[in-house]
Design a protein around this motif. Sequence first.
Motif, PDB file in Angstrom:
ATOM      1  N   ILE A  89      11.375  17.960   7.241  1.00  0.00           N
ATOM      2  CA  ILE A  89      12.169  17.867   8.473  1.00  0.00           C
ATOM      3  C   ILE A  89      13.585  17.401   8.155  1.00  0.00           C
ATOM      4  N   HIS A  90      13.683  16.400   7.276  1.00  0.00           N
ATOM      5  CA  HIS A  90      14.990  15.877   6.877  1.00  0.00           C
ATOM      6  C   HIS A  90      15.833  16.971   6.218  1.00  0.00           C
ATOM      7  N   LEU A  91      15.189  17.811   5.411  1.00  0.00           N
ATOM      8  CA  LEU A  91      15.892  18.922   4.761  1.00  0.00           C
ATOM      9  C   LEU A  91      16.387  19.914   5.808  1.00  0.00           C
ATOM     10  N   TYR A  92      15.554  20.205   6.785  1.00  0.00           N
ATOM     11  CA  TYR A  92      15.939  21.120   7.858  1.00  0.00           C
ATOM     12  C   TYR A  92      17.175  20.625   8.594  1.00  0.00           C
ATOM     13  N   THR A  93      17.193  19.333   8.919  1.00  0.00           N
ATOM     14  CA  THR A  93      18.327  18.777   9.665  1.00  0.00           C
ATOM     15  C   THR A  93      19.574  18.681   8.789  1.00  0.00           C
ATOM     16  N   THR A  94      19.400  18.448   7.486  1.00  0.00           N
ATOM     17  CA  THR A  94      20.549  18.412   6.577  1.00  0.00           C
ATOM     18  C   THR A  94      21.220  19.774   6.499  1.00  0.00           C
ATOM     19  N   LEU A  95      20.419  20.820   6.445  1.00  0.00           N
ATOM     20  CA  LEU A  95      20.963  22.178   6.363  1.00  0.00           C
ATOM     21  C   LEU A  95      21.599  22.628   7.675  1.00  0.00           C
ATOM     22  N   ASP A  96      21.426  21.825   8.740  1.00  0.00           N
ATOM     23  CA  ASP A  96      22.079  22.164  10.007  1.00  0.00           C
ATOM     24  C   ASP A  96      23.595  22.146   9.878  1.00  0.00           C
ATOM     25  N   LYS A  97      24.100  21.449   8.847  1.00  0.00           N
ATOM     26  CA  LYS A  97      25.547  21.425   8.627  1.00  0.00           C
ATOM     27  C   LYS A  97      26.078  22.803   8.248  1.00  0.00           C
ATOM     28  N   LEU A  98      25.197  23.663   7.734  1.00  0.00           N
ATOM     29  CA  LEU A  98      25.552  25.063   7.529  1.00  0.00           C
ATOM     30  C   LEU A  98      25.243  25.798   8.824  1.00  0.00           C
ATOM     31  N   GLU A  99      26.270  26.235   9.509  1.00  0.00           N
ATOM     32  CA  GLU A  99      26.081  26.798  10.843  1.00  0.00           C
ATOM     33  C   GLU A  99      25.100  27.972  10.836  1.00  0.00           C
ATOM     34  N   ASN A 100      24.117  27.889  11.738  1.00  0.00           N
ATOM     35  CA  ASN A 100      23.126  28.943  11.993  1.00  0.00           C
ATOM     36  C   ASN A 100      22.064  29.095  10.909  1.00  0.00           C
ATOM     37  N   ILE A 101      22.124  28.344   9.809  1.00  0.00           N
ATOM     38  CA  ILE A 101      21.122  28.511   8.759  1.00  0.00           C
ATOM     39  C   ILE A 101      19.723  28.105   9.241  1.00  0.00           C
ATOM     40  N   PRO A 102      19.534  26.926   9.878  1.00  0.00           N
ATOM     41  CA  PRO A 102      18.189  26.618  10.397  1.00  0.00           C
ATOM     42  C   PRO A 102      17.710  27.641  11.416  1.00  0.00           C
ATOM     43  N   LEU A 103      18.658  28.215  12.158  1.00  0.00           N
ATOM     44  CA  LEU A 103      18.304  29.202  13.176  1.00  0.00           C
ATOM     45  C   LEU A 103      17.732  30.468  12.548  1.00  0.00           C
ATOM     46  N   ILE A 104      18.449  31.034  11.581  1.00  0.00           N
ATOM     47  CA  ILE A 104      17.960  32.271  10.974  1.00  0.00           C
ATOM     48  C   ILE A 104      16.783  32.000  10.039  1.00  0.00           C
ATOM     49  N   THR A 150      19.146  18.627  17.517  1.00  0.00           N
ATOM     50  CA  THR A 150      18.132  18.655  18.567  1.00  0.00           C
ATOM     51  C   THR A 150      17.232  19.881  18.445  1.00  0.00           C
ATOM     52  N   GLY A 151      17.694  20.889  17.708  1.00  0.00           N
ATOM     53  CA  GLY A 151      16.854  22.053  17.438  1.00  0.00           C
ATOM     54  C   GLY A 151      16.307  22.049  16.025  1.00  0.00           C
ATOM     55  N   ALA A 152      17.139  21.623  15.066  1.00  0.00           N
ATOM     56  CA  ALA A 152      16.725  21.661  13.662  1.00  0.00           C
ATOM     57  C   ALA A 152      15.555  20.722  13.394  1.00  0.00           C
ATOM     58  N   ALA A 153      15.589  19.507  13.949  1.00  0.00           N
ATOM     59  CA  ALA A 153      14.526  18.531  13.679  1.00  0.00           C
ATOM     60  C   ALA A 153      13.176  18.988  14.235  1.00  0.00           C
ATOM     61  N   LEU A 188      16.223  27.360   1.592  1.00  0.00           N
ATOM     62  CA  LEU A 188      16.611  25.997   1.967  1.00  0.00           C
ATOM     63  C   LEU A 188      16.608  25.090   0.743  1.00  0.00           C
ATOM     64  N   TYR A 189      15.572  25.232  -0.099  1.00  0.00           N
ATOM     65  CA  TYR A 189      15.502  24.418  -1.313  1.00  0.00           C
ATOM     66  C   TYR A 189      16.663  24.751  -2.254  1.00  0.00           C
TER      67      TYR A 189
END
Length: 357
Positions: free
Chosen positions: A139-154, A207-210, A239-240
């Motif tokens: 989960i922490h990795l997912y939220t960290t990658l949120d700094k890259l716009e739209n990456i958690p989304l796609i 709020t979406g990535a986590a 992501l990794y």
Amino acid sequence: MGMTYFFISLLTTGVFSFVFTYFLYNPNRLPFQHTDTSNKCGLAVIGAISIGWTLLEIFPQTNAWSSIFSSFGIFPFLIAAIGLSLFSIEKGPLNRFWVYLFITLISVQFLPHTILVFQGLLPIELDRLSSSIIWAIFIHLYTTLDKLENIPLIQTQALCIGLTFLFPIYPLVFSSAISVYPFLILIAILGFLFYKKYFPYLRLGKTGAAPLGFLMGLFFILLAGHGMWLAFFIMPSYLYFEWVYSSIYRLTHRSHQLPIKYTFYLSHVVQKHLNGIGILPFLFKRMIFISLLGILIKNHVIFALIALFILFADLINRLNTWGTPKPRIRDTFSDIKKVSITLWDSAKKELSNLKKR
């Protein structure tokens, strides 16, 4: 599973994702009514997912999740996902990771005894504790990658596309619900994207990535409980890759501190070419290939490593040469012909000069 109830849930999930986004983040409000929520649209998506999942759960004909987990069904996990979304609205003094760990420690208690991530190699208490820690890190990795716009989304879309093939490919192992629930997540995201098309600055944010990282982790626990532990390493491998690249970059550039956003590989690609058009759609397609690979490969480690190496070699090569003309076989032969003619003309000139002497 009743198809009527499924399509009702499908339609409701997509529509509510659009409606919730409109009412929560309507940019046409008056200035004194509007707050900056452009980075917190995940709450609308998670709300839509919760309604869609709940509709499937409350009808006896579609109540398949309870047979997979426990008598509580999906509700403990939905409450945890909504809680994570609400928690992520504002950054508090407590490090987010400890909240993620607290949530996962509680959530694993609702898993049945048959779901063991380490396949019985560890005592169940240790299995649950280890699973909670890994889940929280994910989960922490997912939220960290949120700094890259739209990456958690796609990435979430790609994972859900892969997960929807579980039942068709392994009908004797997985219930049809395992294909339906990630499909509803995909529909909710598409509903949000339809709204986002008119207001491109809107983002899921933490709020979406986590919560999405939490739900994806839940599916990976289910896969590991059925012996498909390799999917956790393969399906979200991009992501990794970004996390490892960023960590190495920050380690080697400690004397020149940069915001973490500019330490990712994708950020460097966009900066290098000064053109990000088409990169995300290309990356999305590659993520889908990797996600499907994680489903199809099962536990063939050597084949998985070879396939991942080929996919990432092609991915990095394509991104490094983004925007440059692609070489064609016809052009190669044309260049060879031109070089041959030039060399032949040079040779004839040399021969004529020798004869004159």
